[in-house]
Write a protein that holds these residues in place. Structure first.
Motif, PDB file in Angstrom:
ATOM      1  N   THR A 136       0.834  -1.119  -0.001  1.00  0.00           N
ATOM      2  CA  THR A 136       0.015   0.152  -0.012  1.00  0.00           C
ATOM      3  C   THR A 136       0.857   1.360   0.041  1.00  0.00           C
ATOM      4  OG1 THR A 136      -0.250  -0.307   2.400  1.00  0.00           O
ATOM      5  CG2 THR A 136      -2.061  -1.121   1.188  1.00  0.00           C
ATOM      6  N   ILE A 137       2.120   0.901  -0.201  1.00  0.00           N
ATOM      7  CA  ILE A 137       2.901   2.234  -0.105  1.00  0.00           C
ATOM      8  C   ILE A 137       3.877   2.180  -1.234  1.00  0.00           C
ATOM      9  CG2 ILE A 137       5.014   1.293   1.229  1.00  0.00           C
ATOM     10  CD1 ILE A 137       4.836   4.185   2.875  1.00  0.00           C
ATOM     11  N   ALA A 138       4.197   3.485  -1.858  1.00  0.00           N
ATOM     12  CA  ALA A 138       5.139   3.591  -2.963  1.00  0.00           C
ATOM     13  C   ALA A 138       6.392   2.563  -2.821  1.00  0.00           C
ATOM     14  CB  ALA A 138       5.353   5.044  -3.358  1.00  0.00           C
ATOM     15  N   PRO A 139       6.620   1.938  -3.590  1.00  0.00           N
ATOM     16  CA  PRO A 139       7.853   0.924  -3.427  1.00  0.00           C
ATOM     17  C   PRO A 139       9.194   1.935  -3.337  1.00  0.00           C
ATOM     18  CG  PRO A 139       6.612   0.343  -5.553  1.00  0.00           C
ATOM     19  CD  PRO A 139       6.031   1.594  -5.051  1.00  0.00           C
ATOM     20  N   GLY A 140      10.135   1.384  -2.397  1.00  0.00           N
ATOM     21  CA  GLY A 140      11.005   2.023  -1.952  1.00  0.00           C
ATOM     22  C   GLY A 140      10.969   3.116  -1.001  1.00  0.00           C
ATOM     23  N   THR A 141       9.829   3.501  -0.522  1.00  0.00           N
ATOM     24  CA  THR A 141       9.843   4.426   0.417  1.00  0.00           C
ATOM     25  C   THR A 141      10.319   4.044   1.701  1.00  0.00           C
ATOM     26  OG1 THR A 141       7.888   5.299  -0.594  1.00  0.00           O
ATOM     27  CG2 THR A 141       8.252   6.062   1.584  1.00  0.00           C
ATOM     28  N   THR A 142      11.209   4.960   2.428  1.00  0.00           N
ATOM     29  CA  THR A 142      11.695   4.838   3.686  1.00  0.00           C
ATOM     30  C   THR A 142      11.160   5.759   4.493  1.00  0.00           C
ATOM     31  OG1 THR A 142      13.705   6.453   3.411  1.00  0.00           O
ATOM     32  CG2 THR A 142      13.990   4.291   2.345  1.00  0.00           C
ATOM     33  N   ALA A 143      11.497   5.515   5.942  1.00  0.00           N
ATOM     34  CA  ALA A 143      11.144   6.355   7.006  1.00  0.00           C
ATOM     35  C   ALA A 143      11.556   7.965   6.914  1.00  0.00           C
ATOM     36  CB  ALA A 143      11.327   5.747   8.250  1.00  0.00           C
ATOM     37  N   GLU A 144      12.892   7.893   6.253  1.00  0.00           N
ATOM     38  CA  GLU A 144      13.570   9.135   6.267  1.00  0.00           C
ATOM     39  C   GLU A 144      12.799  10.076   5.327  1.00  0.00           C
ATOM     40  OE1 GLU A 144      15.083   6.269   6.533  1.00  0.00           O
ATOM     41  OE2 GLU A 144      16.646   6.220   8.061  1.00  0.00           O
ATOM     42  N   ASP A 145      12.477   9.210   4.090  1.00  0.00           N
ATOM     43  CA  ASP A 145      11.713   9.929   3.042  1.00  0.00           C
ATOM     44  C   ASP A 145      10.444  10.646   3.300  1.00  0.00           C
ATOM     45  OD1 ASP A 145      13.583   8.733   1.274  1.00  0.00           O
ATOM     46  OD2 ASP A 145      12.057   7.321   0.507  1.00  0.00           O
ATOM     47  N   VAL A 146       9.658   9.823   4.338  1.00  0.00           N
ATOM     48  CA  VAL A 146       8.535  10.335   4.895  1.00  0.00           C
ATOM     49  C   VAL A 146       8.697  11.675   5.782  1.00  0.00           C
ATOM     50  CG1 VAL A 146       6.406   9.690   6.416  1.00  0.00           C
ATOM     51  CG2 VAL A 146       7.190   8.146   4.617  1.00  0.00           C
ATOM     52  N   PHE A 147       9.607  11.337   6.484  1.00  0.00           N
ATOM     53  CA  PHE A 147      10.063  12.553   7.504  1.00  0.00           C
ATOM     54  C   PHE A 147      10.419  13.903   6.575  1.00  0.00           C
ATOM     55  CE2 PHE A 147      11.161  10.042  11.524  1.00  0.00           C
ATOM     56  CZ  PHE A 147      10.246  11.049  12.188  1.00  0.00           C
ATOM     57  N   ARG A 175      -1.850  10.467  -0.245  1.00  0.00           N
ATOM     58  CA  ARG A 175      -2.084   9.905  -1.779  1.00  0.00           C
ATOM     59  C   ARG A 175      -0.891   9.716  -2.462  1.00  0.00           C
ATOM     60  NH1 ARG A 175      -6.259  14.042  -1.715  1.00  0.00           N
ATOM     61  NH2 ARG A 175      -5.095  15.161  -3.060  1.00  0.00           N
ATOM     62  N   GLY A 176       0.254  10.266  -2.367  1.00  0.00           N
ATOM     63  CA  GLY A 176       1.540  10.122  -2.958  1.00  0.00           C
ATOM     64  C   GLY A 176       2.301   8.905  -2.323  1.00  0.00           C
ATOM     65  N   LEU A 177       2.275   8.959  -0.914  1.00  0.00           N
ATOM     66  CA  LEU A 177       2.775   7.725  -0.393  1.00  0.00           C
ATOM     67  C   LEU A 177       1.920   6.409  -0.415  1.00  0.00           C
ATOM     68  CD1 LEU A 177       3.597   9.387   3.313  1.00  0.00           C
ATOM     69  CD2 LEU A 177       5.333   8.499   1.573  1.00  0.00           C
ATOM     70  N   CYS A 178       0.866   6.662  -0.567  1.00  0.00           N
ATOM     71  CA  CYS A 178      -0.198   5.429  -0.627  1.00  0.00           C
ATOM     72  C   CYS A 178      -1.064   5.502  -2.030  1.00  0.00           C
ATOM     73  CB  CYS A 178      -0.824   5.136   0.418  1.00  0.00           C
ATOM     74  SG  CYS A 178      -0.073   5.013   2.091  1.00  0.00           S
TER      75      CYS A 178
END
Length: 186
Positions: A136-147, A175-178
């Protein structure tokens, strides 16, 4: 820690909480003055402003960290991530010194900063990982990206029209993350 050192530390934290709670001079100098300690004592306990600010808001951070298992136990990974990020956004917008400190911490921060930042990042990593597993999240997304993506939203005021704008931009971020969430709603 010696009892006088512990007493100084507690007075510094109490003074910092009071100073940070109201608009105005929130400098390290004003915190030391309010705590009735010298600046040397203040910097011995808290070598950077960020380490002091993050320590003051440690309870909020602890609440966020400990909420992750309950969120994942009662909500879908995507809804859990959204609820957790919404709470972090609220804290950052209502406590601008916390948001400022969070934007500074990272690789080069002090050990005290990492004591607060690392558990927060680890908690977010669990949520991101659960969403990755769920697809359900864009592939390759990291916690650092989200911060990094959430950071600019902290600068938006906490009331009125600014609140509505922050909520709208948060929805765009989610919507961009998921991206599957947006597709399902259409």
């Amino acid at each position: 820690m010696r009892s006088d050192a512990l007493s100084n530390r507690m007075r510094i934290l109490e003074a910092a909480a009071e100073v940070l709670a109201v608009p105005g001079d929130t400098s390290m100098k004003s915190i030391a003055r309010r705590a009735r300690v010298g600046q040397g004592t203040l910097y011995r306990h808290f070598p950077t402003r960020e380490s002091l600010v993050l320590q003051v808001y440690e309870a909020e951070v602890d609440d966020l960290v400990t909420a992750v298992p309950a969120l994942l136990g009662s909500l879908s990974p995507q809804d859990g991530l959204c609820a957790w990020l919404r709470r972090l956004l609220y804290i950052g917008r209502c406590m601008p010194q916390f948001a400022e400190a969070m934007s500074v911490v990272g690789e080069a921060s002090t050990e005290q900063c990492q004591k607060v930042y690392r558990p927060l990042l680890d908690a977010l990593s669990v949520l991101v990982s659960a969403n990755a597993t769920d697809g359900t999240i864009a592939p390759g997304t990291t916690a650092e990206d989200v911060f990094t993506l959430l950071g600019p939203l902290w600068r938006i005021g906490a009331n009125g029209a600014a609140g509505a704008r922050a909520e709208r931009l948060f929805e765009v971020l989610m919507r961009g993350l998921c991206p599957q969430a947006g597709a399902e709603d259409q």
